[in-house]
Write an enzyme that holds these catalytic residues in place. Structure first.
Site, PDB file in Angstrom:
ATOM      1  N   ARG A 238      40.611  40.614  37.543  1.00  0.00           N
ATOM      2  CA  ARG A 238      40.263  41.920  38.093  1.00  0.00           C
ATOM      3  C   ARG A 238      40.094  42.898  36.948  1.00  0.00           C
ATOM      4  O   ARG A 238      40.898  42.917  36.012  1.00  0.00           O
ATOM      5  CB  ARG A 238      41.350  42.425  39.058  1.00  0.00           C
ATOM      6  CG  ARG A 238      41.423  41.663  40.369  1.00  0.00           C
ATOM      7  CD  ARG A 238      40.192  41.886  41.238  1.00  0.00           C
ATOM      8  NE  ARG A 238      40.304  41.217  42.528  1.00  0.00           N
ATOM      9  CZ  ARG A 238      39.872  39.993  42.789  1.00  0.00           C
ATOM     10  NH1 ARG A 238      39.325  39.289  41.802  1.00  0.00           N
ATOM     11  NH2 ARG A 238      39.991  39.479  43.994  1.00  0.00           N
ATOM     12  N   GLU A 267      31.255  47.613  41.258  1.00  0.00           N
ATOM     13  CA  GLU A 267      30.390  46.458  41.522  1.00  0.00           C
ATOM     14  C   GLU A 267      29.544  46.708  42.768  1.00  0.00           C
ATOM     15  O   GLU A 267      30.074  47.207  43.770  1.00  0.00           O
ATOM     16  CB  GLU A 267      31.233  45.188  41.710  1.00  0.00           C
ATOM     17  CG  GLU A 267      32.012  44.806  40.478  1.00  0.00           C
ATOM     18  CD  GLU A 267      32.767  43.490  40.629  1.00  0.00           C
ATOM     19  OE1 GLU A 267      32.569  42.791  41.656  1.00  0.00           O
ATOM     20  OE2 GLU A 267      33.543  43.146  39.730  1.00  0.00           O
ATOM     21  N   HIS A 286      30.095  38.994  38.297  1.00  0.00           N
ATOM     22  CA  HIS A 286      31.158  38.499  39.177  1.00  0.00           C
ATOM     23  C   HIS A 286      30.769  37.175  39.846  1.00  0.00           C
ATOM     24  O   HIS A 286      30.688  37.065  41.073  1.00  0.00           O
ATOM     25  CB  HIS A 286      31.537  39.527  40.237  1.00  0.00           C
ATOM     26  CG  HIS A 286      32.969  39.386  40.647  1.00  0.00           C
ATOM     27  ND1 HIS A 286      33.751  40.444  41.009  1.00  0.00           N
ATOM     28  CD2 HIS A 286      33.774  38.284  40.741  1.00  0.00           C
ATOM     29  CE1 HIS A 286      34.972  40.021  41.309  1.00  0.00           C
ATOM     30  NE2 HIS A 286      35.009  38.712  41.154  1.00  0.00           N
TER      31      HIS A 286
END
Length: 319
Positions: A238, A267, A286
């Site tokens: 994270r 994001e 990601h």
């Protein structure tokens, strides 16, 4: 009349083919969205006419304010069995059932090593140079064998990353606030005396911690200054575990050799985000959870969750 189901953040437009939706086809109409809603207002407008929502990971927050604006919503399916971006109490108050799905640690483990190896051997630089008639061999790769790999967090993912490091002949050490000598020995790795010692002595540092109030900002400017100038940092966990301004600072100053990052504070990453232009950074959008097997698990279980909800027997409840 059929219920309406929204599938969010289906960037590759594969939700419909990653699983067999035939068991619910007579009861629901599925609409997949390949773009991301950046604000709560956009999301509330998009989802106003939907009874079921399938969301990926923790990209889309479902706070009480949003849930209150979705009077038709009755089922929210989140991939994985942990999601900190959903207000479960609000969901219960508004009669919204929240369910999860299976997931696997394999894809983030593999991506961690893709980033680490890409950094160590300068793969992006060399591949770009080859394609663009640039210099033939412009980097000198960093060896893995005999170097130290420091792992922050020795859970399901961290322990498997450690096993690969050992296979490469690396000296693997780990640290987390609750890591015991017995657990480290079980994973076949050394236990660093402290977070600081791990950062000071490791050639490669990989982050595999769950984000919590205790781990948020765990690596700030003071901690990153402890890393060696020739060391590398990888984060597939994270973004908030590492202070993003501090990370940008050490990359721009060349205080570390490079970083591999798959997670960001925003994001999708805005076009003008400073991470897009940071030097010494190997970044991916990601992709840690994005694999054929994981999508089959996510969407396959989502279909099962929906069928069970329609039958009045919900499964894999969260909250």
């Amino acid at each position: 009349m059929k219920l309406r189901c929204a599938v969010l953040d289906d960037y590759q437009s594969v939700a419909a083919t990653a699983a067999d939706w035939s068991s619910v086809a007579d009861d629901i109409d599925v609409v997949s969205f390949a773009d991301h809603c950046a604000t709560e207002d956009e999301l509330a407008s998009r989802l106003a006419e939907f009874d079921i929502v399938v969301t990926l990971r923790e990209r889309v927050p479902f706070p009480a304010t949003l849930i209150a604006r979705l009077p038709r919503l009755r089922l929210l399916v989140a991939s994985g069995m942990r999601n900190t971006s959903i207000d479960y109490a609000a969901a219960e108050r508004h009669g919204v059932t929240v369910c999860g799905t299976a997931s696997t640690a394999t894809p983030p483990v593999e991506l961690t090593w893709a980033l680490l190896l890409g950094l160590a051997r300068g793969l992006v630089t060399e591949a770009d140079a080859l394609r663009n008639n640039g210099p033939w061999q412009s980097t000198v790769g960093a060896d893995l064998h005999g170097r130290r790999l420091g792992i922050l967090g020795l859970g399901k993912i961290g322990s498997r990353v450690a096993a690969v490091g050992r296979a490469f002949g690396m000296d693997v050490v780990a640290w987390s606030a609750n890591l015991t000598p017995e657990r480290a020995a079980e994973a076949g790795v050394g236990l660093a005396a402290s977070k600081e010692e791990l950062l000071e002595t490791s050639d490669f540092v990989s982050v595999h911690l769950v984000l919590s109030e205790r781990t948020r900002g765990l690596l700030g400017a003071e901690e990153l200054r402890l890393m060696r100038p020739g060391s590398y940092l990888v984060n597939t966990s994270r973004a908030a575990i590492i202070d993003q301004d501090a990370l940008l600072d050490v990359l721009h100053r060349g205080a570390i050799a490079g970083a591999g990052v798959d997670v960001f504070d925003i994001e999708p990453l805005p076009a003008d985000h400073p991470m897009r232009g940071a030097p010494r950074l190997l970044a991916t959008p990601h992709l840690g959870y994005v694999s054929q097997a994981n999508y089959a698990a996510y969407y396959g279980d989502a279909v099962e969750d929906i069928r069970a909800h329609l039958d009045g027997e919900p499964v894999r409840l969260l909250g």
